[in-house]
Design a protein around this motif. Structure first.
Motif, PDB file in Angstrom:
ATOM      1  N   GLY A 249       0.808  -1.204   0.000  1.00  0.00           N
ATOM      2  CA  GLY A 249       0.000   0.000   0.000  1.00  0.00           C
ATOM      3  C   GLY A 249       0.847   1.262   0.000  1.00  0.00           C
ATOM      4  O   GLY A 249       0.542   2.229  -0.705  1.00  0.00           O
ATOM      5  N   ILE A 250       1.922   1.272   0.802  1.00  0.00           N
ATOM      6  CA  ILE A 250       2.822   2.428   0.819  1.00  0.00           C
ATOM      7  C   ILE A 250       3.452   2.630  -0.556  1.00  0.00           C
ATOM      8  O   ILE A 250       3.590   3.762  -1.039  1.00  0.00           O
ATOM      9  N   SER A 251       3.808   1.534  -1.219  1.00  0.00           N
ATOM     10  CA  SER A 251       4.442   1.634  -2.529  1.00  0.00           C
ATOM     11  C   SER A 251       3.498   2.179  -3.595  1.00  0.00           C
ATOM     12  O   SER A 251       3.939   2.781  -4.579  1.00  0.00           O
ATOM     13  N   MET A 252       2.190   1.985  -3.405  1.00  0.00           N
ATOM     14  CA  MET A 252       1.222   2.453  -4.408  1.00  0.00           C
ATOM     15  C   MET A 252       1.317   3.958  -4.625  1.00  0.00           C
ATOM     16  O   MET A 252       1.131   4.448  -5.746  1.00  0.00           O
ATOM     17  N   THR A 253       1.615   4.701  -3.569  1.00  0.00           N
ATOM     18  CA  THR A 253       1.706   6.157  -3.703  1.00  0.00           C
ATOM     19  C   THR A 253       2.780   6.552  -4.706  1.00  0.00           C
ATOM     20  O   THR A 253       2.598   7.475  -5.501  1.00  0.00           O
ATOM     21  N   PHE A 254       3.907   5.850  -4.664  1.00  0.00           N
ATOM     22  CA  PHE A 254       5.044   6.228  -5.502  1.00  0.00           C
ATOM     23  C   PHE A 254       4.967   5.566  -6.880  1.00  0.00           C
ATOM     24  O   PHE A 254       5.316   6.179  -7.884  1.00  0.00           O
ATOM     25  N   VAL A 255       4.509   4.332  -6.940  1.00  0.00           N
ATOM     26  CA  VAL A 255       4.489   3.603  -8.209  1.00  0.00           C
ATOM     27  C   VAL A 255       3.354   4.089  -9.101  1.00  0.00           C
ATOM     28  O   VAL A 255       3.549   4.309 -10.306  1.00  0.00           O
ATOM     29  N   SER A 256       2.172   4.287  -8.538  1.00  0.00           N
ATOM     30  CA  SER A 256       1.015   4.644  -9.361  1.00  0.00           C
ATOM     31  C   SER A 256       1.055   6.083  -9.842  1.00  0.00           C
ATOM     32  O   SER A 256       0.310   6.448 -10.747  1.00  0.00           O
TER      33      SER A 256
END
Length: 549
Positions: A249-256
């Protein structure tokens, strides 16, 4: 058919609990209403849910942790990383060690390993009840961010400690070196797997969409499947599935942020996740309430099994455990905040003296327990390797349930009292960032309008008409009246001008969003502010896109 009916019944209970929470006094948060409604269902409706802990974790925990990680402000998470890690790791380990010894001293009939298992079960906090209370009470934003970050990580640390305690109870041995190695693997591998799966899925989906096209339904479905994939992949290699779901979920901010997703898709995806969050949170607490009558019905027998003549002793034990948890949390928060202020003074960045006492008290009171605690207690095995019943299993479940109810009530009553009329500092820095972001976005929009205006003039060979559109934006109501009263030729001209206007506005809005995204990636504004502005621009983009179709 029975399972489907039961699921529909639980969803109806969640809807009813939401209605009751708005009717009942504001001091009664929704989780307590849902627990009470679940208890009534368990007593009068004759419904009994056999709660499988593994199924509970798989279906309910990963999407909620994923969403918490996705929506949590990342700048605040990194800024307060020391305090969050201290609460999520240091306080959890202190709680397991100190509370485990205290429980064994309090209840000698409970083996040491089982006492540590109970301490590990009640160590993770649950932010859901605190968030529900925060809707009625002005909780300081920074405090709320720390509590959210703590809950993301302490679930994993508490459950890992529980796994070690169960292993020690089953084998009769415990190795500190092996435990440390296993914990490091579970934590690091869980975080790495969660981040990697998010990056692979979102990047692959974006590459496919650029070549073959895409639709909003598949994008939303992919976002729903990511937390389950991360959880299952981590558990398959004996890493922490809980941490993997949070990390994804934390990675979604940066990847998406770099993926090509339309504004309408982002709006629909947000709405789907809002509905899912409300539903899963409600189901967790309704299930918790439904389980309580069955647990409490065996209270007298459980008290007799440990040599106590009355079930009232269990209430005394719950009160003692909650008091010990509160003392440990208060001491840790007091020391942590004072060390933070002392370090800030040394660096010359502190503006005040000691932290407000009410903030320290509120941080201590906010440590409510919830569904993770109950699910952890239910994961205790039924029997030992030799076939004998697992010692004090029913007692652990009863005490854990009592701790959940007590801490929820304390948070519901204590937080409004401690935070009432609290003067919160103004966030001038956020206002300056917002103003700067809007100025930069407006400049980008103006530049894009000029570019598209020249492009339209070349296409249509009419530079004067495209230039006049900017002035007509200020007189929309008059144009609407003229278009309704005009003849067919005038109406056609008005439609053409409206199309030009929408095209210019759409180009400007998309340029604004790109400018805001660039500012966030360059760390010139916070990710939280970028998300807020992005939502506003998505709504404008979706409206203009729909009008152009």
């Amino acid at each position: 058919m029975g399972v489907v009916t039961l699921c529909l019944f639980l969803l109806l209970a969640v809807v009813v609990s939401g209605i009751l929470a708005r009717i009942l006094p504001a001091t009664l948060p929704r989780p307590l209403v849902q627990i009470g409604l679940g208890a009534l269902i368990g007593v009068f409706a004759g419904v009994r849910v056999e709660l499988d802990p593994e199924l509970f974790f798989l279906l309910l925990v990963p999407p909620l942790l994923f969403l918490d990680g996705w929506r949590m402000p990342k700048d605040e998470l990194f800024r307060d990383g020391g305090a969050i890690l201290g609460l999520a790791l240091g306080l959890v380990f202190l709680t397991v060690l100190g509370l485990g010894l205290f429980i064994h001293w309090l209840i000698p009939a409970m083996p040491v390993a089982v006492a540590f298992a109970l301490a590990a079960v009640v160590s993770p906090t649950d932010p859901i009840a605190v968030s529900a209370v925060a809707q009625k009470v002005p909780v300081p934003k920074r405090m709320m961010h720390i509590l959210e970050g703590e809950s993301l990580l302490n679930d994993a640390s508490g459950l890992v400690c529980l796994r070690f305690a169960i292993a020690a109870a089953l084998s009769g041995t415990f190795s500190l070196g092996s435990a440390a190695t296993t914990f490091a693997w579970m934590a690091l591998a869980g975080v790495a797997i969660g981040g990697a799966i998010t990056w692979l899925v979102i990047t692959g989906k974006a590459l496919f969409a650029r070549r073959f096209g895409d639709d909003s339904g598949s994008n939303i479905l992919v976002s729903l499947l990511i937390p389950f994939g991360a959880y299952l992949a981590a558990e398959h290699v004996h890493a922490s599935g809980v941490l993997a779901a949070a990390a994804s979920g934390i990675s979604m901010t940066f990847v998406s942020s770099g993926a090509t997703v339309g504004a309408a898709t982002r709006i629909r995806r947000r709405a789907v996740w809002d509905m899912l969050e409300f539903t899963l949170n409600g189901v967790i607490f309704v299930l918790l309430g439904e389980q309580l009558p069955g647990f409490f019905s065996m209270a007298q027998q459980t008290a007799l099994s440990i040599g106590r003549p009355s079930a009232w002793w269990l209430i005394i034990y719950v009160a003692a455990i909650v008091a010990a948890l509160a003392v440990l949390r208060f001491v840790w928060v007091w020391v942590s905040l004072h060390l933070t202020v002392l370090r800030a003074k040394r660096l010359g960045t502190a503006n005040t003296g000691s932290p407000p006492r009410r903030i320290i008290g509120a941080m201590s009171v906010a440590g409510a327990r919830g569904g993770i605690t109950l699910a952890g207690a239910l994961t205790l095995p039924l029997s030992m390797p030799d076939g004998a019943p697992f010692p004090a299993r029913d007692l652990v479940i009863l005490l854990a349930s009592g701790v959940i109810l007590t801490t929820l009530v304390i948070a519901a009553v204590g937080l409004p009292i401690l935070l009432r009329d609290l003067e919160l500092p103004s966030d001038d820095g956020a206002t300056g960032q917002r103003d700067r972001a809007r100025i930069v976005a407006a400049k980008a929009a103006i530049a894009e309008i000029e570019r598209v205006q020249h492009e339209i003039a070349e296409e249509m060979g009419n530079a004067d008409r495209s230039t006049e559109i900017a002035a007509r934006i200020m007189d929309q109501y008059r144009e609407r009246i003229d278009s309704l009263r005009g003849d067919d030729e005038h109406r056609w001209k008005q439609e053409q001008e409206s199309w030009l206007e929408r095209r210019l506005r759409l180009a400007a809005v998309r340029a604004e969003r790109q400018a805001v995204s660039d500012l966030a990636q360059q760390r010139e504004i916070s990710l939280t502010l970028a998300d807020q502005l992005g939502r506003e621009l998505d709504l404008a983009d979706a409206r203009l896109t729909r009008l152009n179709v």
